[in-house]
Enzyme design. Structure first.
Site, mmCIF file in Angstrom:
data_model
loop_
_atom_site.group_PDB
_atom_site.id
_atom_site.type_symbol
_atom_site.label_atom_id
_atom_site.label_comp_id
_atom_site.label_asym_id
_atom_site.label_seq_id
_atom_site.Cartn_x
_atom_site.Cartn_y
_atom_site.Cartn_z
ATOM 1 N N GLU A 493 36.586 46.847 28.342
ATOM 2 C CA GLU A 493 36.170 47.593 29.538
ATOM 3 C C GLU A 493 35.676 49.007 29.259
ATOM 4 O O GLU A 493 35.407 49.752 30.197
ATOM 5 C CB GLU A 493 37.296 47.603 30.586
ATOM 6 C CG GLU A 493 37.648 46.196 31.061
ATOM 7 C CD GLU A 493 38.873 46.145 31.956
ATOM 8 O OE1 GLU A 493 39.622 47.145 32.019
ATOM 9 O OE2 GLU A 493 39.078 45.094 32.587
ATOM 10 N N GLU A 559 36.727 38.514 32.955
ATOM 11 C CA GLU A 559 38.115 38.441 33.432
ATOM 12 C C GLU A 559 38.132 38.082 34.901
ATOM 13 O O GLU A 559 37.688 38.857 35.744
ATOM 14 C CB GLU A 559 38.841 39.783 33.248
ATOM 15 C CG GLU A 559 39.062 40.218 31.821
ATOM 16 C CD GLU A 559 39.854 41.524 31.732
ATOM 17 O OE1 GLU A 559 40.416 41.942 32.772
ATOM 18 O OE2 GLU A 559 39.885 42.116 30.648
#
Length: 889
Positions: A493, A559
């Site tokens: 991320e 995700e």
């Protein structure tokens, strides 16, 4: 269930896993003559030892009062095995263990000592001591000599020492290592990675706690990975490298055009004289070689000439073809025709490609020229205390194979996974998306009140950028030969800092592993253009099934996830009896027992209520499995319904837990699968019929490379008493790697479901009328309740079994005509004495439903060390009380 000590449970589990592995191949490089130092270690805390490393490493130094140590392992593992701490995976025990943030680093600073035998080699022979991982820094001593000139630091950086001149002539040698914890252990204050300072080092971040795990009290300090002694001749082969190029668009079957093989290796000459010889690489009885002269005290990379491998057997991802692996080896043969060293490895011939799909605005992965719709799972680590075994890796990756997934993403708050993990992925055809050690949480992406330092400071983590780059290069060399490795990722991320990212991306990666895709971070626009706002992944937690079908999320979602509570047998393994209390949910709010909360329970909200008022924790866990199955079947079906239109891939957050957590898992820490696994398996099968809960459309998904013709698509409705209605059937054709809508069935299905709900069955039969897919939905009434299920008649299913091999059983469930559906049956192999499940056990399917007048067979494979008299078959279902049956011969 009484709390058993974790070591005994793990020992039993490891033995059971090992019995399942009839022939586990080892695919990483192996030296000609090497052995592990994996037993007989002793240890003592630094506070109890006042001697120097030179003194301690002398074989005469007395170790009588030292404790047995676990190596590979961590300090916490050693303390647990010596019964000095309670099992941190059970109940609230982790709170009873002292945390390093409170005690200070010295508390978990330990000496580790190992006596071993190796003789001084003759002539120019060499002996090497190799460490594959120590957390976090250390000094190494052998026979009274310090081997490292300065403190070695970095959890992921390998160490190798030429110890030839330090060996005792008697053959008796002693190794002593002092291991220091991370310099910045962080405050485990409840934040993601605690206060974030754990990320100041180049190491694992989850050890300070995350939203799926409590902190590891020693921060995984220890000699956590393998230690080996390696004997060679004058020249040592290190970091072999094999690249396979597969031009064109291939099919799994039939003759193949040649593949191109590129091979290279580093050659170490430690002598003070030049050495001449030949580097030879052999694969499929084809040899390529090069004569070289190595300069004194040098390491030289030698690249062999490219060559063609004719008609190769290719390696394909799970679901698309064979995962063939060629045994191969490098050898260095000296001028006097002696083998100085050899390294063996298995090579999967394949090529990974990626292109940007401008329609979906995301990357599209291909293997051997064929596009692959990615269905993956996020992986943290096999065991939070780093107790890794080949057998456990094999079992966990096998579960992912059984889910019909084709990729595992290794999350960036953990590690570059070990070669043994990659061995299993090579074996089972699982592509791997490998993150480096960066996370948006600890490394400053967001404003976070839990963090000790501001975003600008955290953005510069880790403190030592050169150590990060050195460790990354070393990690690349460690695993780059594995066919399964498909994608490198800069971080979770968030990118690494610029002065790490640029050399990693532009220099290190092209030089060391230039054939794989490197993405800068896990939800980067270069991977999946985020036009929706937010973080670029998710949602997480339980969702209405309609969300998966009608909400357009990120086009290659790294995700997205849901719930994952195991059944009652799973809960009893780590929750004390007094804490097995039903989670409460009312008026939009939940209330949960403290132990459930500590183990990171994620709410099922109101999703259990339509199945009826919960009686107790066992009833809750059983009904949760219905939700589990539906959630993950719906997730994959929803993404598949928009294959190549909205999406090129999806990776579930997450498929496993390295700790006894209560969220995001297809199987629990003890390797016991729950219904998530089988809902996912159903929806991800190669050829699949599915029903859109929003539009009522019936469609067919073809996850293969071949056109499927003359398929009969059948739609049936069955009421709660077993009355069956054929709604329609048509011949259909399914194009390769595609989804196609065929039948609008909403009006008819809603009519059948209106009063009590209905079982909706979609079947696909081939031209020979063989059933190749069956998907059974249980749909609620018009109020959204499963009113029919609540008063369903008892099952009349008949169960037979037969042993087809040691540790392998076929179970057949036969449901008579005019009987109700035998609904949601869980099969288990249990110990005949205490009725506890044998783990791990693998099922060709589970949580199965059988229609009236039909039968289903399930093949079960369990630890073969158990004799037939020691095991029973347990079968229980929604409308079937548990039956314990002997297994037929």
């Amino acid at each position: 269930m009484k709390n058993k000590s974790l070591p005994s449970l793990l020992k039993k589990l490891s033995k059971q896993i090992a019995c399942l592995l009839f022939a586990v191949s080892t695919f990483q490089a192996h030296s000609q003559n090497a052995f592990e130092l994996n037993s007989g270690w002793k240890c003592a805390p630094i506070r109890d030892v006042k001697n120097t490393g030179e003194t301690i490493s002398a074989p005469a130094f007395n170790l009588n009062n030292w404790k047995n140590a676990v190596v590979p392992g961590t300090v916490l593992t050693t303390l647990l095995n010596n019964h000095q701490v309670p099992d941190p995976f059970y109940g609230m025990n982790n709170e009873r263990i002292k945390d390093i943030y409170v005690t200070g680093r010295d508390y978990y600073t330990y000496w580790f000592v190992k006596d071993f035998k190796v003789t001084v080699p003759a002539a120019d022979g060499q002996v090497y001591l190799n460490f594959r991982g120590i957390n976090y820094s250390c000094n190494v001593f052998l026979n009274g000599h310090r081997l490292n000139s300065k403190v070695h630091a970095g959890m992921f950086l390998r160490q190798s020492y030429n110890i030839t001149k330090y060996l005792n002539k008697s053959g008796d040698n002693r190794l002593a290592v002092i291991v220091y914890p991370p310099d910045n252990v962080g405050n485990p204050n409840g934040g993601q990675g605690g206060d974030g300072r754990i990320a100041k080092g180049v190491g694992i971040q989850y050890t300070a706690g995350w939203d799926w795990i409590q902190p590891m009290r020693d921060r995984n300090t220890g000699i956590w990975d393998k230690v080996t002694i390696e004997t060679t001749g004058s020249v040592n082969i290190v970091n072999p490298h094999v690249v396979t190029l597969v031009p064109g668009v291939r099919k799994p079957e039939g003759p193949q055009q040649p593949a191109i093989i590129q091979a290279a290796a580093e050659l170490q000459n430690p002598l003070n004289k030049a050495v001449s010889g030949t580097l030879v690489f052999t694969i499929n009885n084809v040899k390529v070689s090069k004569k070289v002269t190595l300069q004194p005290a040098s390491t030289t990379e030698v690249k062999l000439s490219d060559f063609m491998l004719n008609n190769p057997k290719l390696w394909w991802p799970n679901g698309y073809g064979e995962h063939y692996l060629y045994p191969s080896q490098f050898q260095f043969i000296t001028a006097d025709n002696k083998v100085s060293d050899q390294e063996k490895l298995n090579v999967g011939v394949r090529e990974i490609q990626h292109t940007f799909n401008t329609h979906t605005n995301s990357q599209q992965i291909a293997v051997n020229g064929q596009k692959i719709f990615i269905k993956g799972g996020n992986w943290i680590i096999s065991d939070a205390m780093l107790r890794f075994t080949d057998a456990r890796y094999d079992a966990e990756v096998r579960f992912h194979r059984d889910m019909n997934l084709n990729l595992i993403r290794v999350w960036g708050g953990a590690l570059i996974e070990r070669p043994e993990f990659y061995n299993a992925c090579d074996k089972y055809g699982m592509l791997v998306f490998q993150d480096f050690w960066i996370s948006g949480d600890a490394n400053g992406k967001w404003l976070d009140p839990y963090k000790a330092e501001d975003q600008w400071t955290r953005r510069k983590y880790p403190d030592d950028h050169q150590l990060f780059l050195k460790s990354a290069a070393d990690g690349i060399k460690l695993v780059r030969n594995h066919a399964s490795l498909a994608i490198w990722c800069g971080g979770n991320e968030i990118t690494p800092p610029e002065d790490i990212l640029v050399p990693l991306r532009d220099s290190i990666m092209p030089k060391l592993d230039g054939t794989r895709w490197f993405v800068d971070y896990s939800n980067s626009d270069k991977m999946s253009v985020n036009t929706l706002g937010g973080n670029g992944d998710g949602p997480y937690g339980i969702q209405p099934l309609s969300t998966f079908w009608e909400t357009h999320t990120y086009p290659f979602n790294s995700e997205i996830g849901s719930v994952g509570v195991g059944d009652y047998e799973s809960l009893k393994r780590f929750i004390p009896e007094q804490n097995l209390v039903v989670p409460q949910y009312a008026n939009g709010r939940g209330k949960v027992d403290s132990v459930w909360d500590y183990h990171k329970y994620i709410g099922y909200d109101a999703s259990i209520e339509p199945y009826g008022k919960v009686k107790d924790a066992e009833d809750f866990a059983n009904k949760a499995q219905l939700v589990n199955y539906d959630q993950y079947r719906g997730l994959i079906e929803g993404f598949s319904s928009h294959m190549w239109d909205w999406y090129t891939g999806v990776i579930i957050w997450k498929t496993q837990n390295p700790w006894t957590a209560l969220r995001g898992q297809m199987y629990d820490y003890y390797l016991d699968p729950n219904a998530c696994l089988y809902g996912l398996r159903n929806a991800s099968e190669p050829l699949h019929a599915q029903y859109n809960p929003v539009t009522g459309m019936v469609s067919v998904v073809n996850n293969t490379f071949d056109t499927k013709r003359d398929l009969m698509l059948i739609v049936r409705a069955t009421d709660m008493n077993g009355r069956d209605s054929l709604l329609t059937q048509i011949f259909v054709e399914a194009a390769p790697s595609s989804m196609k809508n065929f039948l609008p069935m909403k009006a008819a299905v809603d009519k059948f479901a209106k009063e009590e709900g209905v079982f909706l069955t979609l079947q696909i039969k081939d031209v020979n009328q063989k059933l190749i897919s069956e998907n059974i939905y249980w749909l609620p009434d018009e109020q959204g309740n499963y009113s029919g299920l609540k008063k369903m008649p008892a099952s009349a299913v008949k169960i037979t079994s037969k042993r087809i091999a040691p540790g392998k059983v076929e179970v057949t469930l036969t449901n008579p005509k005019n009987a109700p559906v035998a609904f949601f049956n869980r099969l288990s192999i249990v110990n005949a004495d205490n009725h506890q499940r044998l783990l791990p056990t693998f099922y060709s399917d589970n949580y199965i439903s059988v229609l009236p007048g039909s039968q289903k067979s399930v093949v079960i494979e369990y630890p073969s060390s158990q004799s037939s008299s020691q095991v029973l078959l347990s079968v229980s279902g929604w409308n079937l009380k548990e039956q314990l049956l002997k297994i037929g011969e």
